[in-house]
Design an enzyme around this catalytic site. Structure first.
Site, PDB file in Angstrom:
ATOM      1  N   ILE A 202      44.465  46.783  44.194  1.00  8.67           N
ATOM      2  CA  ILE A 202      44.847  45.971  43.032  1.00  8.67           C
ATOM      3  C   ILE A 202      43.603  45.755  42.182  1.00  8.67           C
ATOM      4  O   ILE A 202      42.598  45.241  42.689  1.00  8.67           O
ATOM      5  CB  ILE A 202      45.408  44.590  43.447  1.00  8.67           C
ATOM      6  CG1 ILE A 202      46.636  44.734  44.354  1.00  8.67           C
ATOM      7  CG2 ILE A 202      45.764  43.753  42.223  1.00  8.67           C
ATOM      8  CD1 ILE A 202      47.112  43.411  44.950  1.00  8.67           C
ATOM      9  N   HIS A 203      43.651  46.167  40.910  1.00  9.89           N
ATOM     10  CA  HIS A 203      42.489  45.903  40.062  1.00  9.89           C
ATOM     11  C   HIS A 203      42.830  45.689  38.596  1.00  9.89           C
ATOM     12  O   HIS A 203      42.003  45.207  37.839  1.00  9.89           O
ATOM     13  CB  HIS A 203      41.493  47.077  40.157  1.00  9.89           C
ATOM     14  CG  HIS A 203      41.880  48.251  39.311  1.00  9.89           C
ATOM     15  ND1 HIS A 203      42.822  49.164  39.704  1.00  9.89           N
ATOM     16  CD2 HIS A 203      41.465  48.648  38.079  1.00  9.89           C
ATOM     17  CE1 HIS A 203      42.971  50.079  38.769  1.00  9.89           C
ATOM     18  NE2 HIS A 203      42.167  49.798  37.763  1.00  9.89           N
ATOM     19  N   ARG A 204      44.054  45.996  38.159  1.00 13.49           N
ATOM     20  CA  ARG A 204      44.407  45.882  36.743  1.00 13.49           C
ATOM     21  C   ARG A 204      44.376  44.424  36.292  1.00 13.49           C
ATOM     22  O   ARG A 204      44.755  43.516  37.038  1.00 13.49           O
ATOM     23  CB  ARG A 204      45.803  46.441  36.501  1.00 13.49           C
ATOM     24  CG  ARG A 204      45.933  47.931  36.743  1.00 13.49           C
ATOM     25  CD  ARG A 204      45.601  48.723  35.515  1.00 13.49           C
ATOM     26  NE  ARG A 204      45.766  50.154  35.750  1.00 13.49           N
ATOM     27  CZ  ARG A 204      45.523  51.082  34.846  1.00 13.49           C
ATOM     28  NH1 ARG A 204      45.123  50.733  33.643  1.00 13.49           N
ATOM     29  NH2 ARG A 204      45.673  52.357  35.126  1.00 13.49           N
ATOM     30  N   ARG A 237      36.095  42.820  41.078  1.00 16.06           N
ATOM     31  CA  ARG A 237      36.718  41.846  40.177  1.00 16.06           C
ATOM     32  C   ARG A 237      37.860  41.121  40.879  1.00 16.06           C
ATOM     33  O   ARG A 237      38.027  39.899  40.723  1.00 16.06           O
ATOM     34  CB  ARG A 237      37.247  42.559  38.925  1.00 16.06           C
ATOM     35  CG  ARG A 237      37.906  41.603  37.931  1.00 16.06           C
ATOM     36  CD  ARG A 237      38.281  42.327  36.651  1.00 16.06           C
ATOM     37  NE  ARG A 237      39.316  43.326  36.878  1.00 16.06           N
ATOM     38  CZ  ARG A 237      39.581  44.311  36.044  1.00 16.06           C
ATOM     39  NH1 ARG A 237      38.854  44.466  34.944  1.00 16.06           N
ATOM     40  NH2 ARG A 237      40.549  45.164  36.298  1.00 16.06           N
ATOM     41  N   ASP A 281      48.074  49.585  41.713  1.00 16.73           N
ATOM     42  CA  ASP A 281      48.261  49.529  40.257  1.00 16.73           C
ATOM     43  C   ASP A 281      47.333  50.523  39.565  1.00 16.73           C
ATOM     44  O   ASP A 281      47.176  50.498  38.351  1.00 16.73           O
ATOM     45  CB  ASP A 281      48.049  48.103  39.717  1.00 16.73           C
ATOM     46  CG  ASP A 281      46.671  47.533  40.027  1.00 16.73           C
ATOM     47  OD1 ASP A 281      45.795  48.273  40.525  1.00 16.73           O
ATOM     48  OD2 ASP A 281      46.459  46.319  39.762  1.00 16.73           O
TER      49      ASP A 281
END
Length: 360
Positions: A202-204, A237, A281
């Site tokens: 998950i990074h979006r 992030r 994602d």
């Protein structure tokens, strides 16, 4: 001919690994790393493992808001262009590095080639969508990975300089798969059995910037982990956002959700290939899952890689718990079909088009 290539993020390093090997046989390349991905596990390890030429310039821009980061890149790239005087600038994908490189070049009247042109999510709330639209409209060479991408450009009035070369990421992946089988020991280190675990990323911004949505996604991953281990390499992030929100702890007891540090590309390819299902994602990982023939559940409501959905290898779930669980636990494997992205030979077709040859 001197070509100045601009990279800054993980997917661009992977594509450059395949393209630069062939590009440097015929042209002079100046490789510029913006520093958008600067964590060692997100940057240096890719150059080491994939044998990418060391960047001629590392701008070291680092993280920041979209305006500040893109502006800093724009100014720094302009200075490099004035010094190097390349015949063309080559950019990849849809990051702030992509847009900054394209804008800096076109304002100095340096022609721009865009690898992975024509992709559209049709969701303009995504920063990546804005980056790719603007880059496509200033580029004069547009290298499309699919016929869908060609059609998207035509719908926007872009028909000149369009080359359906296929997806260069395929060749990078196949090269990495062979290396990973020899060099990666991550399955043993994590005590994993091929086909016996799920892999998640998950990074979006749409998933990480909303703390409630992020916590909900992590809680859903915990539910999946009640049925099988879930390996979750956590993007820097994402980790910051999880820590700010209390670590993403949910209500589910038990399970086997393993939040680990980001891994190198060879380890990641090995994890992907051995997974029972991938939840992500990431656009790049959707394609890698497709080529590795691993079912994928996309944690977005839309995708640029529509062919993966059409052929049944990818399911769009967004943040819907039931859709995520259904996709993760059903793990439907459709019949194999032709490669929608013409992966084989794509790098050669791209390099030929860069040199003015007609790509086959």
């Amino acid at each position: 001919m001197k070509i100045l290539t601009i990279v800054g993020a993980r997917p661009q390093f992977i594509k450059a690994a395949a393209v630069s090997r062939v590009l440097r046989e015929r042209f002079q390349e100046v490789l510029v790393h913006t520093g958008q991905h600067y964590d060692g596990n997100m940057s240096q390890v890719f150059f080491d493992e994939l044998e990418i030429p060391r960047p001629d310039v590392n701008l070291g821009i680092g993280s920041g808001g979209h305006g500040a980061q893109t502006g800093a890149m724009l100014a720094a790239i302009e200075a490099i262009l004035l010094k190097e005087k390349p015949h063309r600038v080559l950019v990849y994908g849809d990051t702030n590095s992509t847009l900054a490189g394209a804008l800096a070049a076109v304002k100095l009247h340096v022609p721009v080639a865009h690898v992975e042109a024509g992709l559209r999510s049709f969701n303009r709330r995504m920063p990546e969508e804005i980056n790719r639209i603007l880059t496509d409209h200033v580029a004069d060479l547009l290298f499309c990975p699919s016929e869908t991408a060609v059609a998207n450009l035509a719908a926007e009035g872009i028909t000149r300089g369009v080359h359906p070369v296929g997806d260069v990421m395929h060749e990078a992946l196949m090269h990495a798969v062979a290396m990973a089988e020899r060099k990666s020991g991550i399955l043993d280190r994590l005590h994993l059995v091929p086909g016996g675990y799920a892999l998640a990323t998950i990074h979006r911004a749409e998933n990480t910037d909303d703390s409630v949505r992020l916590a909900h996604l992590v809680e859903t991953l915990r539910e999946v982990s009640l049925r099988m281990p879930v390996i979750f390499p956590v993007h820097p992030r994402t980790r910051v956002q999880l820590q700010a929100g209390g670590g993403g702890a949910g209500s589910s007891a038990g399970g086997d959700l393993r939040m680990i540090d980001p891994v190198g590309y060879l380890d990641m390819v090995r994890l992907e290939g051995g997974a029972s299902v991938i939840l992500t994602d990431s656009g790049g990982i959707q394609k890698e899952a497709y080529w590795l023939r691993v079912p994928c559940v996309t944690l977005r409501a839309e995708t640029e890689w529509v062919e993966t959905v059409q052929q049944g290898w990818n399911a769009l779930a967004g943040g819907d718990r039931d859709l995520i669980l259904r996709g993760a636990l059903a793990r439907v494997r459709p019949a194999d079909g032709p490669d929608a992205y013409r992966g084989s030979g794509s790098v050669e077709r791209l390099v030929q088009a860069l040199g003015g040859d007609r790509a086959p």
